[in-house]
Scaffold this motif. Structure first.
Motif, PDB file in Angstrom:
ATOM      1  N   LEU A 181      94.611 -20.144 -37.384  1.00 16.77           N
ATOM      2  CA  LEU A 181      96.011 -19.829 -37.662  1.00 16.77           C
ATOM      3  C   LEU A 181      96.569 -20.749 -38.749  1.00 16.77           C
ATOM      4  N   ASP A 182      96.168 -22.015 -38.702  1.00  8.41           N
ATOM      5  CA  ASP A 182      96.627 -22.977 -39.715  1.00  8.41           C
ATOM      6  C   ASP A 182      96.105 -22.600 -41.100  1.00  8.41           C
ATOM      7  N   GLU A 183      94.867 -22.109 -41.172  1.00  2.55           N
ATOM      8  CA  GLU A 183      94.299 -21.704 -42.462  1.00  2.55           C
ATOM      9  C   GLU A 183      94.993 -20.445 -42.988  1.00  2.55           C
ATOM     10  N   ILE A 184      95.254 -19.504 -42.112  1.00  2.00           N
ATOM     11  CA  ILE A 184      95.930 -18.266 -42.525  1.00  2.00           C
ATOM     12  C   ILE A 184      97.303 -18.586 -43.117  1.00  2.00           C
ATOM     13  N   ALA A 185      97.975 -19.570 -42.546  1.00  2.00           N
ATOM     14  CA  ALA A 185      99.316 -19.937 -43.010  1.00  2.00           C
ATOM     15  C   ALA A 185      99.321 -20.479 -44.434  1.00  2.00           C
ATOM     16  N   LYS A 186      98.164 -20.871 -44.960  1.00  2.00           N
ATOM     17  CA  LYS A 186      98.068 -21.399 -46.322  1.00  2.00           C
ATOM     18  C   LYS A 186      98.108 -20.288 -47.377  1.00  2.00           C
ATOM     19  N   PHE A 187      97.884 -19.037 -46.956  1.00  2.00           N
ATOM     20  CA  PHE A 187      97.813 -17.924 -47.904  1.00  2.00           C
ATOM     21  C   PHE A 187      99.212 -17.417 -48.260  1.00  2.00           C
ATOM     22  N   PRO A 188      99.368 -16.827 -49.452  1.00  2.00           N
ATOM     23  CA  PRO A 188     100.658 -16.251 -49.847  1.00  2.00           C
ATOM     24  C   PRO A 188     101.106 -15.170 -48.867  1.00  2.00           C
ATOM     25  N   ALA A 189     102.418 -14.984 -48.781  1.00  2.00           N
ATOM     26  CA  ALA A 189     102.988 -14.034 -47.817  1.00  2.00           C
ATOM     27  C   ALA A 189     102.441 -12.624 -48.003  1.00  2.00           C
ATOM     28  N   GLU A 190     102.244 -12.192 -49.263  1.00  2.00           N
ATOM     29  CA  GLU A 190     101.774 -10.817 -49.486  1.00  2.00           C
ATOM     30  C   GLU A 190     100.356 -10.614 -48.964  1.00  2.00           C
ATOM     31  N   LEU A 191      99.540 -11.663 -49.004  1.00  2.00           N
ATOM     32  CA  LEU A 191      98.189 -11.547 -48.446  1.00  2.00           C
ATOM     33  C   LEU A 191      98.230 -11.611 -46.925  1.00  2.00           C
ATOM     34  N   GLN A 192      99.115 -12.440 -46.380  1.00  2.00           N
ATOM     35  CA  GLN A 192      99.242 -12.507 -44.922  1.00  2.00           C
ATOM     36  C   GLN A 192      99.712 -11.169 -44.350  1.00  2.00           C
ATOM     37  N   ALA A 193     100.450 -10.397 -45.156  1.00  2.00           N
ATOM     38  CA  ALA A 193     100.946  -9.088 -44.698  1.00  2.00           C
ATOM     39  C   ALA A 193      99.891  -7.998 -44.825  1.00  2.00           C
ATOM     40  N   GLY A 194      98.785  -8.304 -45.519  1.00  2.00           N
ATOM     41  CA  GLY A 194      97.723  -7.325 -45.697  1.00  2.00           C
ATOM     42  C   GLY A 194      96.924  -7.101 -44.431  1.00  2.00           C
ATOM     43  N   GLU A 195      96.164  -6.010 -44.414  1.00  2.00           N
ATOM     44  CA  GLU A 195      95.424  -5.614 -43.207  1.00  2.00           C
ATOM     45  C   GLU A 195      94.415  -6.662 -42.762  1.00  2.00           C
ATOM     46  N   SER A 196      93.695  -7.267 -43.709  1.00  2.00           N
ATOM     47  CA  SER A 196      92.635  -8.214 -43.350  1.00  2.00           C
ATOM     48  C   SER A 196      93.180  -9.430 -42.627  1.00  2.00           C
ATOM     49  N   LEU A 197      94.195 -10.081 -43.203  1.00  2.00           N
ATOM     50  CA  LEU A 197      94.729 -11.290 -42.574  1.00  2.00           C
ATOM     51  C   LEU A 197      95.567 -10.969 -41.341  1.00  2.00           C
ATOM     52  N   THR A 198      96.188  -9.794 -41.305  1.00  3.39           N
ATOM     53  CA  THR A 198      96.923  -9.398 -40.107  1.00  3.39           C
ATOM     54  C   THR A 198      95.967  -9.276 -38.926  1.00  3.39           C
ATOM     55  N   ALA A 199      94.822  -8.620 -39.160  1.00  8.17           N
ATOM     56  CA  ALA A 199      93.816  -8.464 -38.100  1.00  8.17           C
ATOM     57  C   ALA A 199      93.223  -9.815 -37.720  1.00  8.17           C
ATOM     58  N   LEU A 200      92.984 -10.664 -38.718  1.00 11.16           N
ATOM     59  CA  LEU A 200      92.408 -11.984 -38.446  1.00 11.16           C
ATOM     60  C   LEU A 200      93.393 -12.846 -37.665  1.00 11.16           C
ATOM     61  N   LYS A 201      94.667 -12.709 -37.973  1.00  9.18           N
ATOM     62  CA  LYS A 201      95.685 -13.477 -37.245  1.00  9.18           C
ATOM     63  C   LYS A 201      95.751 -13.040 -35.788  1.00  9.18           C
ATOM     64  N   GLU A 202      95.690 -11.737 -35.545  1.00 10.70           N
ATOM     65  CA  GLU A 202      95.703 -11.231 -34.164  1.00 10.70           C
ATOM     66  C   GLU A 202      94.505 -11.781 -33.395  1.00 10.70           C
ATOM     67  N   HIS A 203      93.344 -11.811 -34.083  1.00  5.03           N
ATOM     68  CA  HIS A 203      92.142 -12.354 -33.457  1.00  5.03           C
ATOM     69  C   HIS A 203      92.314 -13.844 -33.169  1.00  5.03           C
ATOM     70  N   ALA A 204      92.885 -14.586 -34.112  1.00  2.63           N
ATOM     71  CA  ALA A 204      93.086 -16.024 -33.944  1.00  2.63           C
ATOM     72  C   ALA A 204      94.027 -16.316 -32.776  1.00  2.63           C
ATOM     73  N   GLU A 205      95.056 -15.502 -32.637  1.00  2.00           N
ATOM     74  CA  GLU A 205      95.997 -15.692 -31.532  1.00  2.00           C
ATOM     75  C   GLU A 205      95.317 -15.478 -30.186  1.00  2.00           C
ATOM     76  N   LYS A 206      94.403 -14.510 -30.142  1.00  2.00           N
ATOM     77  CA  LYS A 206      93.642 -14.290 -28.908  1.00  2.00           C
ATOM     78  C   LYS A 206      92.666 -15.436 -28.666  1.00  2.00           C
ATOM     79  N   MET A 207      92.054 -15.936 -29.750  1.00  2.00           N
ATOM     80  CA  MET A 207      91.163 -17.096 -29.621  1.00  2.00           C
ATOM     81  C   MET A 207      91.917 -18.292 -29.045  1.00  2.00           C
TER      82      MET A 207
END
Length: 353
Positions: A181-207
């Motif tokens: 989650l900390d690494e994802i937060a380093k990415f620009p907002a437009e990339l965080q809103a994309g499908e790849s990081l959105t799915a990765l964030k959901e996975h990280a939250e479950k982890m």
């Protein structure tokens, strides 16, 4: 007049945003004919373009950059293609060309694609050296370290683009949920809103919900007799002080390699309060039960017989097997992914030999 000015400004803003995120893909591949097709990372068809004398063109708006594929068939399931290539679809002019001497396809023109071409060439060189029969064992070990260093440096240099996203997904297996989650937060907002990081964030939250110290998540799946056995019934059994939730499959070589360690620990500590709740990702019932019988895996087993399409896998954020979670009698996760002798040592520490 003021209202008209506001509408005009809004229209101008929309045009500006569309222009900012516009992409153009121009390809030139010798011998290519007919049509080419653009797919998203799930194989869904997004667009098509006619090919004339090997040349084709796509254009559109990349609101959220992501990985895409272009191929010469509209069937995403087709295994063999005369032409197919992966690319990072992002704003800018993307060129797809063919090396005249090697015939290899090259993608260039935007930050992610250019950086990936450099990274890929460096990786290819390392792999070729590693596979060379004349390469010494010492040098192979050094190549492994160079590969890791190259990946880390390339990731750090590309946190602002899609190559960084792809490399983070590869690194995610080494990180805890919070670290991811900390690494994802380093990415620009437009990339965080994309499908790849959105799915990765959901996975990280479950982890993060399955780290040591977190409460376990209940599982309810059928055993060999078709009876539903809940993880709760095992954890709350007064006879069990520690329960290992073990994700495995008969077709998984590394999983079967862990069986001797599971058996050793089970035989040594079952009478002292150690139980195993095995969740199989098998699809074939006979192979699942055959592996249990053949290997003398005399603990609790359940399975939905549907491979990774399994609710427990989703709840525990399991992406690869073997995976395991050690739970105490209060329902708290005390350790995860104990491999080899680590399992015996941890249970011995907790229960005493």
């Amino acid at each position: 007049m003021k209202k008209l000015s506001i509408f005009a400004a809004a229209a101008l803003l929309l045009c500006s945003c569309a222009s900012k995120n516009k992409y153009v893909i121009e390809g030139n591949v010798a011998g290519l004919e007919g049509k080419v097709y653009l797919f998203d990372r799930h194989g869904n068809l997004l667009d098509s373009a006619a090919v004339e004398a090997g040349a084709f063109r796509f254009e559109g708006v990349a609101a959220h950059p992501d990985i895409r594929t272009i191929a010469d068939s509209a069937d995403p399931q087709q295994q063999v293609h005369a032409f197919a290539t992966m690319l990072f679809l992002e704003p800018g002019n993307i060129a797809i060309t063919q090396n005249e001497t090697e015939g290899a396809i090259a993608v260039s023109g935007t930050p992610s694609n250019d950086a990936y071409a450099i990274f890929n060439a460096a990786i290819k060189k390392l792999v070729e050296e590693y596979r060379n029969p004349e390469t010494s064992a010492e040098r192979r070990e050094a190549i492994g370290e160079e590969y890791d260093k190259l990946s880390d440096e390339t990731y750090a240099a590309n946190i602002g683009n899609q190559l960084g996203v792809m490399l983070l997904k590869e690194k995610s297996y080494e990180l805890t949920g919070q670290e991811l989650l900390d690494e994802i937060a380093k990415f620009p907002a437009e990339l965080q809103a994309g499908e790849s990081l959105t799915a990765l964030k959901e996975h990280a939250e479950k982890m993060a919900k399955t780290e040591a110290g977190q409460p376990y998540i209940d599982v309810a799946q059928p055993n060999a007799a078709g009876e539903t056995v809940t993880l709760k019934s095992v954890v709350e059994n007064p006879a069990n002080k520690y329960t290992l939730v073990d994700f495995w499959a008969s077709w998984c070589g590394p999983c079967m390699g862990e069986v001797p360690h599971l058996k050793k620990t089970y035989e040594a500590f079952h009478d002292k309060g150690f139980e195993i709740y095995g969740i199989s990702f098998d699809r074939d019932r006979d192979k699942w039960l055959g592996a249990i019988e053949k290997n003398g895996m005399d603990w609790i087993h359940v399975s939905e017989l549907n491979r990774f399409d399994n609710q427990a896998a989703k709840d525990y954020a399991v992406q690869a097997i073997p995976s395991n979670f050690l739970i105490d009698s209060t329902g708290a996760i005390v350790a995860k992914n104990l491999r080899g002798e680590e399992l015996y040592e941890k249970v011995s520490e907790l229960l005493g030999e």
